[in-house]
Design an enzyme around this catalytic site. Structure first.
Site, mmCIF file in Angstrom:
data_model
loop_
_atom_site.group_PDB
_atom_site.id
_atom_site.type_symbol
_atom_site.label_atom_id
_atom_site.label_comp_id
_atom_site.label_asym_id
_atom_site.label_seq_id
_atom_site.Cartn_x
_atom_site.Cartn_y
_atom_site.Cartn_z
ATOM 1 C CB THR A 178 11.302 -52.745 8.194
ATOM 2 O OG1 THR A 178 10.844 -53.735 7.683
ATOM 3 C CG2 THR A 178 12.753 -52.554 7.790
ATOM 4 C CG LEU A 225 11.988 -47.816 7.773
ATOM 5 C CD1 LEU A 225 13.071 -47.787 8.618
ATOM 6 C CD2 LEU A 225 12.720 -48.103 6.100
ATOM 7 C CG ASP A 226 6.980 -52.764 5.601
ATOM 8 O OD1 ASP A 226 6.348 -51.832 5.275
ATOM 9 O OD2 ASP A 226 7.781 -53.765 5.089
ATOM 10 C CE LYS A 227 3.112 -52.144 15.198
ATOM 11 N NZ LYS A 227 1.893 -52.561 15.554
ATOM 12 N NE ARG A 255 7.634 -58.016 4.306
ATOM 13 C CZ ARG A 255 6.741 -57.577 4.945
ATOM 14 N NH1 ARG A 255 6.214 -56.368 5.227
ATOM 15 N NH2 ARG A 255 5.671 -58.381 5.643
#
Length: 339
Positions: free
Chosen positions: A158, A154-156, A264
């Protein structure tokens, strides 16, 4: 669909020699320094150069430069790149919210602000560092030294459910499931406006933007297939324009592929970027939405990985995990509901 050791005494060891020294002669009066340097040193991003300037690693004719916003002056510019950080992540006793764990895998609810694995500029405080401390030697080397146990990320900024492997057989099995998209993954997003129609499938090709290599974009050709199903679950506020679009919405997104920044980029392509997304949130929300975003204290994209379901690669058991959005998104949604 990612921080830190305290040093109690001064480090008296001699400074490390730079890993690499880059030189370029510039003659670009009037141009911002960070922009001129980015053009002169194309292997370094503008953000990276700004960080190097702040560290005092850039000189012009022997003079240390620190302000990227200053105007570039003619001269010989030297950039001293620091040594590469050690490739082997170190265990760190970081608390984890564990949803499930057995001998082969672990499922956690990752908080926003924690990177999945170490990367330049974010070498500590990651999920990998936490897992190395939590799982001990069982994780070492599974899936590679730099990213042990990691099969997806997951993105940092998120939050939400992630699974990591603790054994080679689990890593191989989970990697196969993600490769064939045999994983249930649903995310909750709070968006500016709402995608139209209220339910649909976004099917595009996405890849590196030709205009900004640090961003992902929908491409007419090239890239990789990306498929997202979405459902608008709630709308907030009176229509901002005569078009009838609401001020904001809660949108559930189900992934059928797992490309970098997929949700996104897809929501932004529908004209409804995720609130708080500094990278893909083109345009500005209505004043009322901006006010409640600030009041909620949201400092990241309002995106949460709510559901993760899969067949256990070793036992064959069907597993499904669901977590509610964290406090910042809950508070923002409550404030949006009052618009």
């Amino acid at each position: 669909m990612s921080d830190p050791d305290l040093i109690d005494e001064e480090d008296l060891s001699p400074p490390l020699a730079p890993a690499e020294v880059l030189e370029a002669r510039l003659d670009a009066p009037g141009v911002r320094l960070d922009k001129a340097l980015a053009e002169a040193f194309p292997t370094l991003s503008r953000a990276r150069l700004q960080a190097l300037l702040a560290e005092g690693a850039v000189r012009r004719d022997g003079l240390v430069l620190t302000a990227g916003s200053a105007k570039a002056q003619p001269g010989l510019y030297v950039v001293a790149l620091p040594p590469v950080a050690p490739a082997t992540p170190q265990p760190e006793a970081i608390p984890l919210t564990v949803l499930y764990e057995d001998a082969d895998l672990i499922v956690i609810d990752k908080p926003a602000g924690m990177a999945a694995h170490p990367a330049p500029g974010c070498e500590t405080g990651t999920l990998v560092n936490a897992l190395l401390a939590h799982c001990g030697d069982s994780l070492s080397g599974i899936g590679g030294v730099a990213r042990p146990g990691i099969v997806h990320r997951l993105d940092k900024d998120t939050s939400g459910v992630m699974v990591a492997a603790k054994t080679d057989r689990a890593h191989q099995g989970l990697s196969a499931l993600f490769a064939t998209h045999d994983i249930e993954r649903t995310y909750i997003a709070l968006t500016r406006g709402a995608p139209s129609p209220s339910r649909g499938r976004i099917e595009t090709r996405i890849g590196r933007s030709t205009g900004d290599r640090k961003k992902i974009a929908v491409l007419k050709a090239g890239g990789r297939e990306a498929i997202t199903d979405y459902v608008v679950q709630a709308i907030f506020g009176e229509p901002a324009k005569a078009s009838g679009a609401p001020l904001a919405a809660r949108v559930a997104c189900t992934l059928h592929t797992g490309r970098t920044h997929q949700i996104r980029v897809h929501l932004s392509s529908k004209g409804s970027p995720i609130l708080g997304d500094a990278t893909y949130g083109s345009g500005s929300p209505a004043a009322a939405v901006r006010a409640v975003v600030a009041e909620a204290g949201l400092a990241r994209q309002a995106l949460h990985a709510a559901v993760l379901g899969f067949v256990h690669p070793v036992t064959g058991e069907t597993l499904r995990f669901e977590t509610p959005p964290p406090a910042d998104m809950v508070r923002l949604e409550a404030l949006l509901s009052d618009l």
